[in-house]
Design a protein around this motif. Structure first.
Motif, PDB file in Angstrom:
ATOM      1  N   ALA A 285       0.833  -1.209   0.000  1.00 52.70           N
ATOM      2  CA  ALA A 285       0.000   0.000   0.000  1.00 52.70           C
ATOM      3  C   ALA A 285       0.866   1.256   0.000  1.00 52.70           C
ATOM      4  CB  ALA A 285      -0.927  -0.004   1.206  1.00 52.70           C
ATOM      5  N   ASP A 286       1.960   1.228   0.746  1.00 53.00           N
ATOM      6  CA  ASP A 286       2.867   2.380   0.794  1.00 53.00           C
ATOM      7  C   ASP A 286       3.501   2.613  -0.584  1.00 53.00           C
ATOM      8  OD1 ASP A 286       4.287   4.455   2.347  1.00 53.00           O
ATOM      9  OD2 ASP A 286       6.055   3.238   1.914  1.00 53.00           O
ATOM     10  N   ILE A 287       3.916   1.521  -1.227  1.00 51.34           N
ATOM     11  CA  ILE A 287       4.483   1.625  -2.576  1.00 51.34           C
ATOM     12  C   ILE A 287       3.428   2.138  -3.553  1.00 51.34           C
ATOM     13  CG2 ILE A 287       5.383   0.261  -4.504  1.00 51.34           C
ATOM     14  CD1 ILE A 287       6.694  -1.558  -2.325  1.00 51.34           C
ATOM     15  N   GLY A 288       2.199   1.642  -3.405  1.00 51.27           N
ATOM     16  CA  GLY A 288       1.119   2.086  -4.277  1.00 51.27           C
ATOM     17  C   GLY A 288       0.874   3.587  -4.170  1.00 51.27           C
ATOM     18  N   ARG A 289       0.879   4.109  -2.940  1.00 49.78           N
ATOM     19  CA  ARG A 289       0.664   5.552  -2.777  1.00 49.78           C
ATOM     20  C   ARG A 289       1.736   6.352  -3.503  1.00 49.78           C
ATOM     21  NH1 ARG A 289      -1.280   3.808   2.281  1.00 49.78           N
ATOM     22  NH2 ARG A 289       0.816   3.813   3.183  1.00 49.78           N
ATOM     23  N   GLY A 290       2.948   5.782  -3.540  1.00 48.11           N
ATOM     24  CA  GLY A 290       4.044   6.468  -4.208  1.00 48.11           C
ATOM     25  C   GLY A 290       3.857   6.602  -5.708  1.00 48.11           C
TER      26      GLY A 290
ATOM     27  N   ALA B   8      -6.941  -4.115   1.353  1.00 48.00           N
ATOM     28  CA  ALA B   8      -6.987  -5.577   1.383  1.00 48.00           C
ATOM     29  C   ALA B   8      -7.899  -6.032   2.504  1.00 48.00           C
ATOM     30  CB  ALA B   8      -5.592  -6.157   1.577  1.00 48.00           C
ATOM     31  N   ARG B   9      -8.559  -7.163   2.285  1.00 47.04           N
ATOM     32  CA  ARG B   9      -9.411  -7.759   3.314  1.00 47.04           C
ATOM     33  C   ARG B   9      -9.586  -9.242   2.999  1.00 47.04           C
ATOM     34  NH1 ARG B   9     -12.704  -4.452   0.204  1.00 47.04           N
ATOM     35  NH2 ARG B   9     -14.378  -5.516  -0.936  1.00 47.04           N
ATOM     36  N   PRO B  10     -10.114 -10.038   3.960  1.00 46.90           N
ATOM     37  CA  PRO B  10     -10.265 -11.485   3.743  1.00 46.90           C
ATOM     38  C   PRO B  10     -11.238 -11.809   2.621  1.00 46.90           C
ATOM     39  CG  PRO B  10     -10.376 -10.948   6.079  1.00 46.90           C
ATOM     40  CD  PRO B  10     -10.457  -9.643   5.335  1.00 46.90           C
ATOM     41  N   ALA B  11     -11.113 -13.047   2.112  1.00 44.38           N
ATOM     42  CA  ALA B  11     -11.975 -13.516   1.031  1.00 44.38           C
ATOM     43  C   ALA B  11     -12.555 -14.874   1.389  1.00 44.38           C
ATOM     44  CB  ALA B  11     -11.191 -13.617  -0.277  1.00 44.38           C
TER      45      ALA B  11
END
Length: 374
Positions: free
Chosen positions: A304-309, A316-319
């Motif tokens: 998520a941190d890389i994505g913000r960059g 993300a959550r369970p499936a």
């Protein structure tokens, strides 16, 4: 090179069409081999060393790309739920603006291309080591490739699965365990009118056993909900013969390992209710429950941190559905799934992906692999 909206090159779309047109239903060994050969060519062009592993279900492949640190494991599958002929029938290949349709395009041939395209972009640049495993039998529970997955997981820093994401594009962290079980009953045939007492009805016994199964899976003492689906039932021959055989195939879904162990032990211990009947249970395929761990959440946070960059918001959550990441996550390997592009209609005639999302996923994986740990 023509560029499609979302940054996905025309060559990538042509590759996706190539994979979709290799119709590859589970256990079609010839089609599986063609898929593996095509994927191997692209992986080798991207700088990977490739090896194959064949079973009676088809051909799997493992691609290794040299880089820094322990490898990040990328996980996918080449089989689909679609029988040959779907492409010329209800699920033709088509492109309508941002939407691409076709059998297996969402689950998960587009995800396979995300891996390859991201690695191609990194040639000549500093990046993490990569190991990719593409199994041939995921859609039927990976019954012949579990050992391969375990071997590929040795020494990796984490694992990313390229199944489809949640409908809103969120990744998947944690999955229900999935077990497919066959419940088989042997009885004794006799004439249903002239000598009914000499027979033992396998169908009657199966019906009563299924009621016991329902009682087991709804036991309020279980620590979590268990989903149970009796998917198929078969038995008997004619209405005037007491049936000597019957069976059912049952799908079970588990949130946690404790409920999984208790239910499977109880079903394995089923005994006949009728004298002369024989009851057997056998597991057809099994994926362990994967409850998201702290290390899984740390991997999600890093992505998520890389994505913000790069301007992407990652959640993300369970499936509920199961996949090969169940095994990897249950082994304690930091794991996340759902890295394929957004779309919908998995296993349905509406199966499709978004080209924009395909480009975004390639960009995100490229950034993840380029983020070499210090």
């Amino acid at each position: 090179m023509t560029v499609i909206r979302g940054g996905a090159p025309g060559d990538l779309l042509r590759r996706l069409e190539r994979l979709v047109r290799i119709e590859s239903p589970s256990r079609d060994t010839a089609a599986s081999e063609r898929m593996a050969d095509q994927l191997a060519q692209w992986w080798q062009d991207a700088g990977a060393t490739v090896r194959f592993e064949s079973t009676d279900a088809g051909t799997s492949l493992v691609a290794e790309v040299a880089g820094e640190g322990d490898p990040l494991l990328l996980v996918g599958h080449s089989d689909t739920v679609w029988a040959r002929g779907a492409l010329d029938g209800d699920v033709p290949w088509s492109i309508d603006g941002d939407t691409v349709r076709g059998p297996g395009v969402y689950d998960m041939k587009s995800g396979l291309l995300v891996m390859i395209a991201a690695v191609e972009r990194l040639r000549g640049r500093r990046h993490r080591a990569v190991r990719a495993v593409i199994v041939c039998d995921e859609e039927i529970g990976s019954p012949t490739t579990q050992a391969l997955l375990r071997r590929c997981a040795e020494g990796v820093s984490g694992a990313i699965g390229f199944e489809s994401p949640h409908p809103d594009g969120a990744l998947k962290v944690g999955r229900r365990g999935s077990t497919r079980l066959r419940l088989e009953v042997q009885g004794r045939a006799s004439h249903a009118a002239l000598d009914p007492g000499a027979g033992v009805s396998a169908i009657d016994e199966l019906v009563d056993q299924l009621l016991r199964v329902r009682s087991v899976v709804t036991d309020p003492a279980l620590p979590s909900e268990v989903l149970c689906n009796v998917g198929t039932i078969a038995g008997g021959d004619r209405a005037n013969v007491v049936p000597a055989g019957a069976h059912a195939e049952i799908g079970l879904r588990f949130v946690d390992a404790v409920a999984e162990r208790r239910v499977l032990a109880a079903l394995d211990a089923l005994t006949p209710l009728r004298p002369g009947a024989v009851v057997k249970t056998g597991i057809l395929s099994s994926r362990p429950a994967w409850a998201a761990s702290v290390r899984d959440q740390e991997l999600v946070a890093a992505i998520a941190d890389i994505g913000r960059g790069i301007g992407q918001e990652v959640d993300a959550r369970p499936a509920s559905g199961a996949g090969d990441t169940n095994l990897l996550g249950s082994l304690g390997i930091p794991t996340v799934d759902g890295f394929g592009p957004s779309g919908g209609g998995a296993h349905a005639v509406t199966e499709h992906i978004s080209l924009t999302s395909l480009g975004e996923r390639i960009g995100l994986l490229e950034a993840v692999l380029a983020a070499v740990p210090d």
